[in-house]
Design a protein around this motif. Sequence first.
Motif, PDB file in Angstrom:
ATOM      1  N   ASP B  38       0.873  -1.260  -0.005  1.00  7.67           N
ATOM      2  CA  ASP B  38       0.122   0.148   0.094  1.00  7.67           C
ATOM      3  C   ASP B  38       0.966   1.292   0.126  1.00  7.67           C
ATOM      4  O   ASP B  38       1.951   1.236   0.829  1.00  7.67           O
ATOM      5  CB  ASP B  38      -0.808   0.178   1.308  1.00  7.67           C
ATOM      6  CG  ASP B  38      -2.109   0.944   1.169  1.00  7.67           C
ATOM      7  OD1 ASP B  38      -2.233   1.634   0.069  1.00  7.67           O
ATOM      8  OD2 ASP B  38      -2.909   1.137   2.267  1.00  7.67           O
ATOM      9  N   VAL B  39       0.460   2.342  -0.946  1.00  8.61           N
ATOM     10  CA  VAL B  39       1.493   3.361  -1.008  1.00  8.61           C
ATOM     11  C   VAL B  39       0.430   4.415  -0.175  1.00  8.61           C
ATOM     12  O   VAL B  39      -0.270   5.035  -0.480  1.00  8.61           O
ATOM     13  CB  VAL B  39       1.539   3.799  -2.317  1.00  8.61           C
ATOM     14  CG1 VAL B  39       2.521   5.140  -2.521  1.00  8.61           C
ATOM     15  CG2 VAL B  39       2.231   2.669  -3.195  1.00  8.61           C
ATOM     16  N   ASP B  40       1.186   4.851   1.132  1.00  6.60           N
ATOM     17  CA  ASP B  40       0.652   6.003   1.980  1.00  6.60           C
ATOM     18  C   ASP B  40      -0.847   5.709   2.214  1.00  6.60           C
ATOM     19  O   ASP B  40      -1.662   6.789   2.074  1.00  6.60           O
ATOM     20  CB  ASP B  40       0.815   7.377   1.407  1.00  6.60           C
ATOM     21  CG  ASP B  40       2.296   7.458   1.158  1.00  6.60           C
ATOM     22  OD1 ASP B  40       3.265   6.688   2.085  1.00  6.60           O
ATOM     23  OD2 ASP B  40       2.808   8.025   0.133  1.00  6.60           O
ATOM     24  N   GLY B  41      -1.199   4.431   2.156  1.00 12.75           N
ATOM     25  CA  GLY B  41      -2.737   4.170   2.235  1.00 12.75           C
ATOM     26  C   GLY B  41      -3.769   4.629   1.143  1.00 12.75           C
ATOM     27  O   GLY B  41      -4.796   4.284   1.275  1.00 12.75           O
ATOM     28  N   THR B 126      -5.373   4.382  -7.808  1.00 11.58           N
ATOM     29  CA  THR B 126      -5.551   4.985  -6.278  1.00 11.58           C
ATOM     30  C   THR B 126      -6.730   5.408  -6.251  1.00 11.58           C
ATOM     31  O   THR B 126      -7.640   5.525  -7.331  1.00 11.58           O
ATOM     32  CB  THR B 126      -4.406   5.887  -6.033  1.00 11.58           C
ATOM     33  OG1 THR B 126      -4.565   7.265  -6.781  1.00 11.58           O
ATOM     34  CG2 THR B 126      -3.145   5.718  -6.276  1.00 11.58           C
TER      35      THR B 126
END
Lengths: 82, 146
Positions: B38-41, B126
């Motif tokens: 996960d990239v920064d949520g 995203t």
Amino acid sequence: MIDVLYFAWVRERIGLPKEQVETSAATVAELVDELRQREERYALAFSDLRALRVAIDQELTEFDAPLAGAREVAFFPPMTGG
Amino acid sequence: MTVRVQSDEFDAGAELNAFTGEVAGAGAIVSFTGVVRDVDGGLTAMEIEHYPAMTERAIAKIVEEAQSRWSLAGALVIHRYGRLETGAQIMMVATASRHRVDAFQAAEFLMDYLKSRAPFWKKELTKDGEAWVEARDEDEDALGRW
């Protein structure tokens, strides 16, 4: 006639994954020049060759590679596997 | 050598056990599993595109190169394509050798080359939209150490 394939953002910019191209280009670079002159979307996709990679008949190669005998040419951005 | 390119999920534990059974006699087995992080949520999923006619052959060539450099009892590469949710397994590499150095180095070599020489392209999805993952200079530089 050769099959020309596009992947990832190259495919998105040009708007199709594959097409047949009638060409007398001697090298990949010459084929790129021909494609660039077709339409704006090609010119845009091929505006910076440093951001692109090319394969002839599924083998990575360089833009100055000869096209003689090639059946399939593929253009794509640097790969991001793994 | 086993190379598999698939959209289906795989069971890394079961694959490793099967691989271990096939390389009986090897003293060292190394495995790596790549997971969608996960990239920064903000990441909801990853979309992986590939070049079907080229992918398996390109990977097989990379594995052959590893086999010529290190003494390997076996090598396994599984790489998925298509839509992968956060936390999903993307790929795995396993190597087996008599001593651990060969297995560790060959696994790292395979990972470095799969990253920038196997025809896969990742797109991050995203909440705000989608973006192609850009290749990093470090990934290209990593090939230089081999």
